[in-house]
Design a protein around this motif. Structure first.
Motif, PDB file in Angstrom:
ATOM      1  N   MET A 385       0.838  -1.201   0.000  1.00  0.00           N
ATOM      2  CA  MET A 385       0.000   0.000   0.000  1.00  0.00           C
ATOM      3  C   MET A 385       0.877   1.257   0.000  1.00  0.00           C
ATOM      4  SD  MET A 385      -2.994   1.051   2.703  1.00  0.00           S
ATOM      5  CE  MET A 385      -4.154   2.371   2.317  1.00  0.00           C
ATOM      6  N   ALA A 428       0.250   4.584   4.992  1.00  0.00           N
ATOM      7  CA  ALA A 428      -0.083   3.163   4.916  1.00  0.00           C
ATOM      8  C   ALA A 428      -0.177   2.535   6.302  1.00  0.00           C
ATOM      9  CB  ALA A 428       0.966   2.432   4.072  1.00  0.00           C
ATOM     10  N   SER A 431      -3.480   3.049   7.931  1.00  0.00           N
ATOM     11  CA  SER A 431      -4.634   2.680   7.105  1.00  0.00           C
ATOM     12  C   SER A 431      -4.916   1.190   7.154  1.00  0.00           C
ATOM     13  CB  SER A 431      -4.391   3.102   5.649  1.00  0.00           C
ATOM     14  OG  SER A 431      -4.115   4.472   5.539  1.00  0.00           O
ATOM     15  N   PRO A 433      -5.428  -1.747   4.779  1.00  0.00           N
ATOM     16  CA  PRO A 433      -5.224  -2.075   3.363  1.00  0.00           C
ATOM     17  C   PRO A 433      -6.443  -2.706   2.695  1.00  0.00           C
ATOM     18  CG  PRO A 433      -3.340  -2.760   4.670  1.00  0.00           C
ATOM     19  CD  PRO A 433      -4.417  -2.372   5.637  1.00  0.00           C
ATOM     20  N   ALA A 436      -8.278  -0.185   0.768  1.00  0.00           N
ATOM     21  CA  ALA A 436      -7.578   0.569  -0.282  1.00  0.00           C
ATOM     22  C   ALA A 436      -8.313   0.423  -1.614  1.00  0.00           C
ATOM     23  CB  ALA A 436      -6.152   0.066  -0.416  1.00  0.00           C
TER      24      ALA A 436
END
Length: 475
Positions: A385, A428, A431, A433, A436
């Motif tokens: 990511m 990243a 976050s 993934p 995403a």
């Protein structure tokens, strides 16, 4: 499936360009080896070298003619004392004599025997042809293509799929990010360990460690030299080195040191605030590419023009994030970054002559972002990511070097790419993934589509952008 080692992506060589300097240098070595294998070397009477496309258009600024002469002379870009380069080339120019492979002296006039053709060959933008006239009057020629990162191929590569397959020795063959993640899930290992298993199929653990130590040592020495060298860069743009002054101001309260390793320890004792972090990262990146622009020794990462991003981000981790960082951390960083770079090379390009600067700074930023993410505790999904985020914000970046030199805007772009890599890693890590919207493989595909759509004048030809908007007389 093409197996690309970490040591293919991270090569030691001489600046300023992996595609325009290191590639032609290696092509000259390869041509000599092939002439010897064919039994024609001792019969060579005269040599002429033809350059095409981007190699021709920006070859002078990229020292392509220097690289060809050095390669034909038998010098090794990994070991040649860089202070000897100008003397060797000057000797050839003044005497019009080339000592081919350091074994056979030939008449050779660089002014007429190295030809800069503006036309492009159809296979790749960076083409060069070596021509030899033998004692009996017959001719031998061979065309090579420098495809970025110091990689050199012949046109047969387009028919090489069958040939490459039998050499596929990787236990975990990888073309795409999804395949890499599948192996990580299957083996319950981080990306660095999957890559390490692949490398073990080619060489021993001792050899892997020795080569990675050598790569890191070259990166560290390059940063050290760049931070302790002042003056202006060669080439006519009168670009003043900036790493020296930035470094001097950052080290005002630091202690003394006498070697790159002690220097790293001393930096760890300096004041660290947000602005200092930005300055340090920029300083490291600028230092590398100022050395690169001076025909110094750097590590292609994945190219010479983008060589400053990865060492700058790795130094950031070592002097800012983790003062206890050791070789094992360096090893993981280089393994992960090399694998991410190979995914871009297989799915798109790392050649600015094919894809603009998104293929160099964009890829190096993605490599550094992913590698930093693993060191900071990120999952394999977060690693990819981070790489995607970094590239996403370099899409469309053109290559338009002023004067054909790897200086403006190239040197500063390494600083920006390093900062973006760190930011991408943090994004990243914060976050999920699974949420995403853009996977790494999609951004690789998009980068390649963007590269194909990009006008050729923005692909390392110095025929557009800043290269024509700023005149040498303005500098």
């Amino acid at each position: 499936m093409e197996c690309i080692s970490v040591f293919d992506m991270l090569k030691i060589g001489v600046g300023p360009s992996s595609s325009h300097t290191l590639g032609p240098w290696r092509a000259a070595e390869r041509w000599i080896s092939e002439m010897k294998a064919a039994g024609s070397f001792t019969d060579i009477k005269n040599i002429k070298v033809q350059m095409y496309g981007s190699l021709s258009l920006t070859g002078k600024g990229h020292a392509t003619d220097y690289a060809i002469m050095l390669g034909l002379s038998g010098a090794n870009p990994e070991t040649i004392p860089v202070e000897d380069i100008h003397g060797i080339v000057l000797g050839i120019k003044e005497s019009n004599i080339l000592n081919l492979a350091n074994e056979k002296k030939l008449a050779f006039d660089p002014q007429t025997d190295i030809v800069f053709n503006r036309k492009f060959l159809p296979f790749h933008a960076n083409g060069l042809k070596f021509e030899a006239i033998l004692q009996d009057g017959s001719k031998k020629s061979r065309t090579y293509y420098s495809i970025g990162g110091g990689f050199v191929v012949t046109e047969e590569r387009k028919n090489a799929k069958r040939k490459i397959a039998k050499f596929n020795t990787f236990p975990f063959p990888i073309t795409k990010g999804t395949e890499l993640l599948a192996y990580c899930e299957q083996e319950q290992k981080p990306i660095s360990e999957i890559v390490l298993e692949n490398e073990r199929s080619l060489r021993s653990d001792t050899e892997i460690d020795e080569q990675l130590q050598r790569i890191w040592g070259t990166m560290l020495e390059c940063m050290y030299i760049g931070c302790h060298s002042e003056g202006k860069l060669p080439g006519g743009l009168n670009v003043r080195r900036r790493a020296f002054e930035i470094h001097k101001n950052l080290m005002l309260e630091a202690g003394t040191y006498n070697a790159p390793e002690n220097w790293l320890k001393t930096i760890r004792q300096t004041e660290v605030k947000f602005r200092q972090i930005l300055k340090w990262v920029s300083c490291f990146a600028l230092a590398v590419n100022e050395v690169n622009a001076s025909l110094g020794r750097v590590v292609t990462a994945p190219t010479n023009g983008s060589a400053g991003v990865i060492p700058a981000v790795l130094m950031y981790y070592m002097v800012i994030e983790n003062h206890e960082a050791d070789f094992e951390h360096i090893k993981k960083f280089l393994l992960v970054s090399g694998e991410i770079g190979s995914i871009f090379k297989k799915g798109a390009t790392i050649s600015a002559a094919m894809g603009g600067c998104q293929a160099e700074i964009g890829v190096s930023s993605a490599m550094a972002a992913g590698a930093l993410t693993e060191l900071l505790g990120g999952t394999p999904e977060q690693v990819l990511m981070a790489a995607e985020i970094a590239m996403e914000h370099h899409l469309g970046l053109t290559c338009d070097p002023i004067g054909g030199l790897v200086q403006i805007p190239c040197i500063e772009r390494n600083s920006m790419g390093a900062i973006k890599a760190i930011n991408a890693a943090e994004l990243a890590l914060g976050s999920d993934p699974s949420e995403a919207k853009v996977p790494l493989d999609k951004v690789v595909q998009t980068m390649w589509e963007t590269a194909k759509d990009m006008n050729s004048k923005y692909k390392e030809t110095s025929e557009g952008g800043l290269a024509v908007g700023v005149f040498l007389s303005d500098c």
